[in-house]
Design a protein around this motif. Sequence first.
Motif, PDB file in Angstrom:
ATOM      1  N   MET A   1       0.847  -0.598  -0.483  1.00 61.17           N
ATOM      2  CA  MET A   1      -0.207  -0.321   0.252  1.00 61.17           C
ATOM      3  C   MET A   1       1.075   1.237  -0.243  1.00 61.17           C
ATOM      4  N   ASN A   2       0.855   2.137  -1.024  1.00 58.19           N
ATOM      5  CA  ASN A   2       1.554   3.299  -1.452  1.00 58.19           C
ATOM      6  C   ASN A   2       0.987   4.290   0.432  1.00 58.19           C
ATOM      7  N   GLU A   3       2.057   4.947   1.025  1.00 59.46           N
ATOM      8  CA  GLU A   3       2.431   5.870   1.989  1.00 59.46           C
ATOM      9  C   GLU A   3       0.964   7.078   1.748  1.00 59.46           C
ATOM     10  N   LYS A   4       0.870   7.011   0.794  1.00 65.38           N
ATOM     11  CA  LYS A   4      -0.611   7.862   0.341  1.00 65.38           C
ATOM     12  C   LYS A   4      -1.467   8.033   1.201  1.00 65.38           C
ATOM     13  N   LEU A   5      -2.054   6.580   0.669  1.00 66.38           N
ATOM     14  CA  LEU A   5      -3.006   5.931   0.811  1.00 66.38           C
ATOM     15  C   LEU A   5      -2.755   5.551   2.552  1.00 66.38           C
ATOM     16  N   HIS A   6      -1.815   5.623   3.044  1.00 65.33           N
ATOM     17  CA  HIS A   6      -1.657   4.629   4.749  1.00 65.33           C
ATOM     18  C   HIS A   6      -2.259   6.127   4.815  1.00 65.33           C
ATOM     19  N   GLU A   7      -1.075   7.105   5.115  1.00 65.58           N
ATOM     20  CA  GLU A   7      -1.665   8.019   5.923  1.00 65.58           C
ATOM     21  C   GLU A   7      -3.148   8.514   5.475  1.00 65.58           C
ATOM     22  N   LEU A   8      -4.105   8.363   4.292  1.00 64.73           N
ATOM     23  CA  LEU A   8      -5.367   8.905   4.441  1.00 64.73           C
ATOM     24  C   LEU A   8      -5.809   8.074   5.249  1.00 64.73           C
ATOM     25  N   LEU A   9      -5.122   6.702   5.532  1.00 69.09           N
ATOM     26  CA  LEU A   9      -5.936   5.089   6.795  1.00 69.09           C
ATOM     27  C   LEU A   9      -5.940   6.144   7.777  1.00 69.09           C
ATOM     28  N   SER A  10      -5.231   6.574   8.152  1.00 67.41           N
ATOM     29  CA  SER A  10      -4.731   6.818   9.558  1.00 67.41           C
ATOM     30  C   SER A  10      -5.363   7.848  10.213  1.00 67.41           C
ATOM     31  N   ARG A  11      -5.649   8.863   9.106  1.00 67.90           N
ATOM     32  CA  ARG A  11      -6.286   9.780   8.811  1.00 67.90           C
ATOM     33  C   ARG A  11      -7.952   9.922   9.846  1.00 67.90           C
ATOM     34  N   MET A  12      -8.625   8.769   8.588  1.00 68.93           N
ATOM     35  CA  MET A  12      -9.794   8.501   8.736  1.00 68.93           C
ATOM     36  C   MET A  12     -10.401   7.577   9.625  1.00 68.93           C
ATOM     37  N   SER A  13      -8.854   6.763  10.236  1.00 68.38           N
ATOM     38  CA  SER A  13      -9.106   5.880  11.674  1.00 68.38           C
ATOM     39  C   SER A  13      -8.912   6.490  13.198  1.00 68.38           C
ATOM     40  N   ALA A  14      -8.020   8.307  12.710  1.00 66.10           N
ATOM     41  CA  ALA A  14      -8.490   8.998  13.772  1.00 66.10           C
ATOM     42  C   ALA A  14      -9.609   9.830  14.228  1.00 66.10           C
ATOM     43  N   LEU A  15     -10.311  10.648  13.159  1.00 66.80           N
ATOM     44  CA  LEU A  15     -11.492  11.321  12.486  1.00 66.80           C
ATOM     45  C   LEU A  15     -13.072  10.291  13.558  1.00 66.80           C
ATOM     46  N   GLU A  16     -12.918   8.847  13.241  1.00 67.08           N
ATOM     47  CA  GLU A  16     -13.331   7.653  13.507  1.00 67.08           C
ATOM     48  C   GLU A  16     -13.125   7.828  14.757  1.00 67.08           C
ATOM     49  N   ASP A  17     -11.936   7.943  15.789  1.00 69.43           N
ATOM     50  CA  ASP A  17     -11.893   7.982  17.136  1.00 69.43           C
ATOM     51  C   ASP A  17     -12.622   8.812  17.831  1.00 69.43           C
ATOM     52  N   GLU A  18     -11.863  10.130  16.940  1.00 76.10           N
ATOM     53  CA  GLU A  18     -12.965  11.814  17.481  1.00 76.10           C
ATOM     54  C   GLU A  18     -14.353  11.852  17.093  1.00 76.10           C
ATOM     55  N   LEU A  19     -15.072  11.382  16.211  1.00 76.57           N
ATOM     56  CA  LEU A  19     -16.196  10.722  16.104  1.00 76.57           C
ATOM     57  C   LEU A  19     -16.894  10.077  17.010  1.00 76.57           C
ATOM     58  N   ALA A  20     -16.095   9.229  17.903  1.00 65.19           N
ATOM     59  CA  ALA A  20     -17.118   8.594  18.831  1.00 65.19           C
ATOM     60  C   ALA A  20     -16.586   9.035  20.081  1.00 65.19           C
ATOM     61  N   ILE A  21     -15.714  10.118  20.229  1.00 59.56           N
ATOM     62  CA  ILE A  21     -15.192  11.088  21.426  1.00 59.56           C
ATOM     63  C   ILE A  21     -16.604  11.987  21.651  1.00 59.56           C
ATOM     64  N   ALA A  22     -16.905  12.328  20.514  1.00 59.60           N
ATOM     65  CA  ALA A  22     -17.647  13.742  20.287  1.00 59.60           C
ATOM     66  C   ALA A  22     -19.367  12.934  20.558  1.00 59.60           C
ATOM     67  N   LEU A  23     -19.822  11.682  19.939  1.00 59.66           N
ATOM     68  CA  LEU A  23     -20.837  10.697  19.993  1.00 59.66           C
ATOM     69  C   LEU A  23     -20.957  10.814  21.626  1.00 59.66           C
ATOM     70  N   HIS A  24     -20.208  10.451  22.403  1.00 64.98           N
ATOM     71  CA  HIS A  24     -20.280  10.319  23.460  1.00 64.98           C
ATOM     72  C   HIS A  24     -20.762  11.462  24.365  1.00 64.98           C
ATOM     73  N   ASP A  25     -19.951  12.339  24.063  1.00 67.51           N
ATOM     74  CA  ASP A  25     -20.021  13.672  25.054  1.00 67.51           C
ATOM     75  C   ASP A  25     -21.618  14.132  24.936  1.00 67.51           C
ATOM     76  N   GLN A  26     -21.972  13.977  23.239  1.00 71.98           N
ATOM     77  CA  GLN A  26     -23.422  14.334  23.554  1.00 71.98           C
ATOM     78  C   GLN A  26     -24.396  13.511  23.925  1.00 71.98           C
ATOM     79  N   GLU A  27     -24.127  12.532  24.118  1.00 69.96           N
ATOM     80  CA  GLU A  27     -25.083  11.116  24.393  1.00 69.96           C
ATOM     81  C   GLU A  27     -25.530  11.779  26.516  1.00 69.96           C
ATOM     82  N   SER A  28     -23.580  12.480  26.723  1.00 70.36           N
ATOM     83  CA  SER A  28     -23.653  12.793  28.258  1.00 70.36           C
ATOM     84  C   SER A  28     -24.370  13.818  28.654  1.00 70.36           C
ATOM     85  N   ARG A  29     -24.984  14.624  27.657  1.00 66.85           N
ATOM     86  CA  ARG A  29     -25.116  16.355  27.179  1.00 66.85           C
ATOM     87  C   ARG A  29     -27.050  15.026  27.514  1.00 66.85           C
TER      88      ARG A  29
END
Length: 195
Positions: A1-29
Amino acid sequence: MNEKLHELLSRMSALEDELAIALHDQESRMFFKIRGKRIEFDSAVRQEHQRLKTGFFHWLTASRPQNLLTGPIIYAMIFPLALIDLSISCYQALCFPIYRIAKVRRADYIVLDRQYLDYLNRFEKFHCTYCAYAAGLIAYCTEIVARTEQYFCPIKHARKMLGNHARYAQFLDYGDALDYEARLEQFRLALAKKE
């Protein structure tokens, strides 16, 4: 897998983690707290939920006729679903230890918590529980099959495929035969880790 694809997948994974945290924060409210397996709402929210609950006769008369007519078909699916559940759970219990694949936790996929929603009547809660079981079971099966595919054949398809599982993006490109056996072994070793 080329470096660009690997970087995009890493960013997507980080965004999914960030989304999960944001959803949890919303649920807490949303005025509820999770205590073990139980979900507790503030008393004011519970009272409002009780006020908004639809009675059985109103619910029955407001239901679409096609929903009532197809109910037996929908609920008859419990038999193949239960058979799939039993089969895939046995498969995982018997084969994953042999392959040294970390087991999929069923409770991470089959979440039955809608019975704590007091604005749903008994029939709505039953429907919600059934749907949560079916959807969770399919997600559970998908993860077990995804780990199996990663173990035996972590290769992407030549044609675009809809509904790929989360592991698919990391698979080897179609036709990329360079060091296949060594890379296959890396995929297998990664499966032994608890996730």
